[in-house]
Design a protein around this motif. Structure first.
Motif, PDB file in Angstrom:
ATOM      1  N   ALA A 175     -28.271  16.565  22.602  1.00 37.93           N
ATOM      2  CA  ALA A 175     -27.408  16.478  21.417  1.00 37.93           C
ATOM      3  C   ALA A 175     -25.946  16.625  21.808  1.00 37.93           C
ATOM      4  CB  ALA A 175     -27.797  17.567  20.419  1.00 37.93           C
ATOM      5  N   GLY A 176     -25.104  15.865  21.131  1.00 40.75           N
ATOM      6  CA  GLY A 176     -23.668  15.964  21.353  1.00 40.75           C
ATOM      7  C   GLY A 176     -23.127  15.052  22.435  1.00 40.75           C
ATOM      8  N   ILE A 177     -24.004  14.356  23.144  1.00 42.64           N
ATOM      9  CA  ILE A 177     -23.561  13.451  24.202  1.00 42.64           C
ATOM     10  C   ILE A 177     -23.411  12.048  23.621  1.00 42.64           C
ATOM     11  CG2 ILE A 177     -24.243  12.309  26.349  1.00 42.64           C
ATOM     12  CD1 ILE A 177     -25.445  14.882  27.248  1.00 42.64           C
ATOM     13  N   VAL A 178     -22.306  11.407  23.967  1.00 49.44           N
ATOM     14  CA  VAL A 178     -22.054  10.037  23.534  1.00 49.44           C
ATOM     15  C   VAL A 178     -22.385   9.110  24.695  1.00 49.44           C
ATOM     16  CG1 VAL A 178     -20.304   8.398  22.773  1.00 49.44           C
ATOM     17  CG2 VAL A 178     -20.243  10.764  21.945  1.00 49.44           C
ATOM     18  N   VAL A 179     -23.223   8.126  24.433  1.00 49.19           N
ATOM     19  CA  VAL A 179     -23.609   7.160  25.458  1.00 49.19           C
ATOM     20  C   VAL A 179     -22.975   5.818  25.108  1.00 49.19           C
ATOM     21  CG1 VAL A 179     -25.539   5.940  26.531  1.00 49.19           C
ATOM     22  CG2 VAL A 179     -25.807   8.334  25.872  1.00 49.19           C
ATOM     23  N   TRP A 180     -22.192   5.288  26.042  1.00 47.98           N
ATOM     24  CA  TRP A 180     -21.577   3.970  25.859  1.00 47.98           C
ATOM     25  C   TRP A 180     -22.398   2.942  26.617  1.00 47.98           C
ATOM     26  CZ3 TRP A 180     -16.589   2.699  23.723  1.00 47.98           C
ATOM     27  CH2 TRP A 180     -15.970   3.770  23.100  1.00 47.98           C
ATOM     28  N   TRP A 181     -22.733   1.843  25.958  1.00 48.84           N
ATOM     29  CA  TRP A 181     -23.453   0.756  26.602  1.00 48.84           C
ATOM     30  C   TRP A 181     -22.446  -0.299  27.032  1.00 48.84           C
ATOM     31  CZ3 TRP A 181     -28.234  -0.606  23.101  1.00 48.84           C
ATOM     32  CH2 TRP A 181     -29.090   0.496  23.031  1.00 48.84           C
ATOM     33  N   ASP A 182     -22.629  -0.848  28.221  1.00 54.30           N
ATOM     34  CA  ASP A 182     -21.716  -1.892  28.685  1.00 54.30           C
ATOM     35  C   ASP A 182     -22.196  -3.294  28.308  1.00 54.30           C
ATOM     36  OD1 ASP A 182     -23.847  -2.058  30.425  1.00 54.30           O
ATOM     37  OD2 ASP A 182     -22.645  -1.795  32.237  1.00 54.30           O
ATOM     38  N   GLN A 183     -23.300  -3.379  27.584  1.00 55.72           N
ATOM     39  CA  GLN A 183     -23.775  -4.659  27.051  1.00 55.72           C
ATOM     40  C   GLN A 183     -24.682  -4.376  25.866  1.00 55.72           C
ATOM     41  OE1 GLN A 183     -26.793  -4.929  30.746  1.00 55.72           O
ATOM     42  NE2 GLN A 183     -26.352  -6.875  29.864  1.00 55.72           N
ATOM     43  N   ILE A 184     -24.700  -5.302  24.916  1.00 57.84           N
ATOM     44  CA  ILE A 184     -25.496  -5.103  23.702  1.00 57.84           C
ATOM     45  C   ILE A 184     -26.967  -5.455  23.941  1.00 57.84           C
ATOM     46  CG2 ILE A 184     -24.979  -7.388  22.739  1.00 57.84           C
ATOM     47  CD1 ILE A 184     -25.354  -4.164  20.722  1.00 57.84           C
ATOM     48  N   ASP A 198     -16.342  -4.143  30.945  1.00 55.57           N
ATOM     49  CA  ASP A 198     -15.802  -3.028  31.710  1.00 55.57           C
ATOM     50  C   ASP A 198     -15.439  -1.919  30.727  1.00 55.57           C
ATOM     51  OD1 ASP A 198     -14.515  -1.269  33.373  1.00 55.57           O
ATOM     52  OD2 ASP A 198     -12.829  -2.600  33.810  1.00 55.57           O
ATOM     53  N   LEU A 199     -16.237  -0.848  30.673  1.00 57.32           N
ATOM     54  CA  LEU A 199     -16.000   0.233  29.710  1.00 57.32           C
ATOM     55  C   LEU A 199     -14.677   0.945  29.955  1.00 57.32           C
ATOM     56  CD1 LEU A 199     -19.575   1.771  29.462  1.00 57.32           C
ATOM     57  CD2 LEU A 199     -18.461   0.228  27.858  1.00 57.32           C
ATOM     58  N   SER A 200     -14.205   0.949  31.184  1.00 56.94           N
ATOM     59  CA  SER A 200     -12.940   1.637  31.458  1.00 56.94           C
ATOM     60  C   SER A 200     -11.752   0.905  30.843  1.00 56.94           C
ATOM     61  CB  SER A 200     -12.742   1.816  32.965  1.00 56.94           C
ATOM     62  OG  SER A 200     -12.572   0.560  33.590  1.00 56.94           O
ATOM     63  N   SER A 201     -11.958  -0.348  30.416  1.00 52.89           N
ATOM     64  CA  SER A 201     -10.872  -1.100  29.781  1.00 52.89           C
ATOM     65  C   SER A 201     -10.695  -0.721  28.308  1.00 52.89           C
ATOM     66  CB  SER A 201     -11.129  -2.602  29.901  1.00 52.89           C
ATOM     67  OG  SER A 201     -12.255  -2.969  29.121  1.00 52.89           O
ATOM     68  N   ILE A 202     -11.622   0.076  27.769  1.00 56.20           N
ATOM     69  CA  ILE A 202     -11.531   0.507  26.378  1.00 56.20           C
ATOM     70  C   ILE A 202     -10.689   1.768  26.315  1.00 56.20           C
ATOM     71  CG2 ILE A 202     -12.842   1.303  24.369  1.00 56.20           C
ATOM     72  CD1 ILE A 202     -15.225  -0.306  25.502  1.00 56.20           C
ATOM     73  N   ARG A 203      -9.675   1.752  25.446  1.00 56.22           N
ATOM     74  CA  ARG A 203      -8.784   2.911  25.338  1.00 56.22           C
ATOM     75  C   ARG A 203      -9.599   4.171  25.048  1.00 56.22           C
ATOM     76  NH1 ARG A 203      -4.233   2.850  20.897  1.00 56.22           N
ATOM     77  NH2 ARG A 203      -5.763   1.342  20.246  1.00 56.22           N
ATOM     78  N   GLY A 204      -9.309   5.239  25.761  1.00 56.91           N
ATOM     79  CA  GLY A 204     -10.023   6.495  25.585  1.00 56.91           C
ATOM     80  C   GLY A 204     -11.275   6.613  26.438  1.00 56.91           C
ATOM     81  N   ARG A 205     -11.625   5.529  27.153  1.00 54.92           N
ATOM     82  CA  ARG A 205     -12.824   5.543  27.993  1.00 54.92           C
ATOM     83  C   ARG A 205     -12.478   5.495  29.468  1.00 54.92           C
ATOM     84  NH1 ARG A 205     -16.873   7.500  27.808  1.00 54.92           N
ATOM     85  NH2 ARG A 205     -17.777   6.053  29.243  1.00 54.92           N
ATOM     86  N   GLY A 206     -11.238   5.779  29.811  1.00 53.07           N
ATOM     87  CA  GLY A 206     -10.827   5.745  31.207  1.00 53.07           C
ATOM     88  C   GLY A 206     -11.484   6.854  32.001  1.00 53.07           C
TER      89      GLY A 206
END
Length: 97
Positions: free
Chosen positions: A40-49, A57-65
């Motif tokens: 719980a509380g962890i955010v998982v970012w997917w690099d493809q749908i 490239d997830l690092s190109s999203i502001r706040g995801r560096g």
């Protein structure tokens, strides 16, 4: 297509979130899926749908560096300390074990 990671499935058909959207004289079905996370509380970012779609490239999203050095150092130190406790048998177990 296939999802690249796990999702939580609804236990009851009535719990599935979906709706029909109209845009530019076209209709779409939107289905909301809940990502499975390790805790719980962890955010998982997917690099493809979907597995069949290109990755972004997830690092190109502001706040995801990249994390700051201090956060990374704190994580590495905590990980090292945990490994030491495991070696010494000092890891606490929950009362449910």
């Amino acid at each position: 297509g296939d999802l690249p990671h796990s999702v939580h499935l609804a236990e009851d058909e009535d719990d599935i979130e979906w709706d029909i959207l109209s845009e530019c004289d076209r209709k779409f079905v939107r289905i909301t899926l809940r990502k499975a996370v390790p805790m719980a509380g962890i955010v998982v970012w997917w690099d493809q749908i979907l597995q069949q779609t290109p990755k972004i490239d997830l690092s190109s999203i502001r706040g995801r560096g990249r994390q700051s050095a201090s956060v990374e150092n704190a994580w590495e130190e905590a990980h090292r300390m945990f490994k030491e406790k495991v070696k010494k048998g000092q890891v606490c177990h929950s009362s449910e074990d």
